[in-house]
Design a protein around this motif. Structure first.
Motif, PDB file in Angstrom:
ATOM      1  N   ARG A 225     -23.383 -58.680 -27.245  1.00 16.29           N
ATOM      2  CA  ARG A 225     -24.054 -59.810 -27.875  1.00 16.29           C
ATOM      3  C   ARG A 225     -23.397 -60.166 -29.205  1.00 16.29           C
ATOM      4  O   ARG A 225     -23.159 -61.332 -29.515  1.00 16.29           O
ATOM      5  N   THR A 226     -23.054 -59.151 -29.986  1.00 18.55           N
ATOM      6  CA  THR A 226     -22.410 -59.386 -31.276  1.00 18.55           C
ATOM      7  C   THR A 226     -21.018 -59.969 -31.088  1.00 18.55           C
ATOM      8  O   THR A 226     -20.632 -60.918 -31.775  1.00 18.55           O
ATOM      9  N   SER A 227     -20.275 -59.430 -30.140  1.00 16.85           N
ATOM     10  CA  SER A 227     -18.933 -59.944 -29.850  1.00 16.85           C
ATOM     11  C   SER A 227     -18.998 -61.398 -29.392  1.00 16.85           C
ATOM     12  O   SER A 227     -18.200 -62.239 -29.827  1.00 16.85           O
TER      13      SER A 227
ATOM     14  N   SER B 164     -24.198 -48.798 -31.333  1.00 19.60           N
ATOM     15  CA  SER B 164     -23.286 -48.379 -30.265  1.00 19.60           C
ATOM     16  C   SER B 164     -23.730 -48.835 -28.877  1.00 19.60           C
ATOM     17  O   SER B 164     -23.022 -48.622 -27.903  1.00 19.60           O
ATOM     18  N   ASN B 165     -24.888 -49.466 -28.776  1.00 19.81           N
ATOM     19  CA  ASN B 165     -25.392 -49.907 -27.480  1.00 19.81           C
ATOM     20  C   ASN B 165     -24.464 -50.980 -26.907  1.00 19.81           C
ATOM     21  O   ASN B 165     -24.146 -51.956 -27.580  1.00 19.81           O
ATOM     22  N   PRO B 166     -24.034 -50.839 -25.641  1.00 20.31           N
ATOM     23  CA  PRO B 166     -23.116 -51.821 -25.046  1.00 20.31           C
ATOM     24  C   PRO B 166     -23.666 -53.251 -25.049  1.00 20.31           C
ATOM     25  O   PRO B 166     -22.905 -54.201 -25.260  1.00 20.31           O
TER      26      PRO B 166
END
Length: 191
Positions: free
Chosen positions: A96-98, A89-91
Motif C-alpha cells: 500500500r505504501t509503495s 514489515s507487513n506485506p
C-alpha cells in the motif's frame, strides 16, 4: 417478601434508566449546546449558500488533482473510523505504501520522492484525519499551481493562512485543515 425485593429492584432499575439513560444525556447535550454549540453540532463548514460541505473534524476524499490532497485513508473515507494497524514489515502495508509513493510521483513528477512528507503516504489512526502537515501542503503547490494557474507564492500564502498552531501552544504539531484550505482555493480559481 421476595416480591417486595423484586419490585423494589425494578423501580430502582427503571429510575436509573430514566436518570442515567435519558436525564444525563439531556444534561450533557444541553450543556454542550450552551457552552460550545458549533462543536456540539459537528463543527460543520458551510458554503456561501449556507449548505453543509463537510466538517472540520472529518477528512474527505478528493480526487481532483487541482486541489490539495488529504492523507491516505485505509477506510476510503466511508465514515467508519479505523485502521488495519499493520506493522511496518507487513506485506500489505509495504504494498500500500509503495503504491501510494508511485501514485504520488505520477501526479507530482516535479517533486523528489525523498522530499515527500510521510503523512501523504501513511494513514492516521482513525483513517479520517482532516489535517496534513504544512510540509505536506507545500509539496503539493507545484502541481496545483500548474493545474490552476495560481502562482506558487499565492498558494504558499494560502497554506500559511490555514496552518493551525499547536494546541495550547505545546501539544501536537502544526497542521493544515485540507477542506478549509480547498474551499478558499476554490474561491480563487477562475470560473
Amino acid at each position: 417478601m421476595l416480591m417486595r425485593y423484586v419490585m423494589s429492584s425494578l423501580r430502582i432499575s427503571l429510575l436509573m434508566m430514566i436518570v442515567l439513560g435519558l436525564g444525563y444525556n439531556l444534561l450533557v447535550t444541553g450543556f454542550a449546546q450552551t457552552v460550545m454549540p458549533e462543536r456540539a453540532n459537528g463543527s460543520l463548514i458551510l458554503n456561501d449558500q449556507a449548505e453543509v460541505v463537510g466538517s472540520r473534524l472529518i477528512g474527505q476524499e478528493n480526487r481532483d488533482q487541482a486541489f490539495f490532497q488529504n492523507r491516505v485513508s485505509s477506510i476510503e473515507y466511508n465514515g467508519a473510523s479505523g485502521s488495519p494497524n499493520y506493522a511496518p514489515s507487513n506485506p500489505d502495508m509495504l504494498k500500500r505504501t509503495s503504491d501510494a509513493v508511485k501514485e504520488w510521483h505520477t501526479q507530482n513528477p516535479d517533486v523528489q520522492i525523498g522530499s515527500l512528507p510521510l503523512d501523504l503516504i501513511t494513514n492516521s489512526g482513525s483513517g479520517l484525519d482532516p489535517h496534513i502537515s504544512p510540509a505536506a501542503a507545500e509539496v503539493q503547490i507545484p502541481r496545483i499551481s500548474k493545474l490552476t494557474g495560481i502562482s506558487p507564492s499565492k498558494l504558499k500564502l494560502l497554506v500559511n493562512k490555514h496552518t493551525e498552531g499547536r494546541e495550547l501552544g505545546f501539544l501536537g504539531e502544526p497542521a493544515v485543515n485540507v477542506l478549509e484550505l480547498n474551499l478558499e482555493l476554490k474561491s480563487l480559481m477562475p470560473e
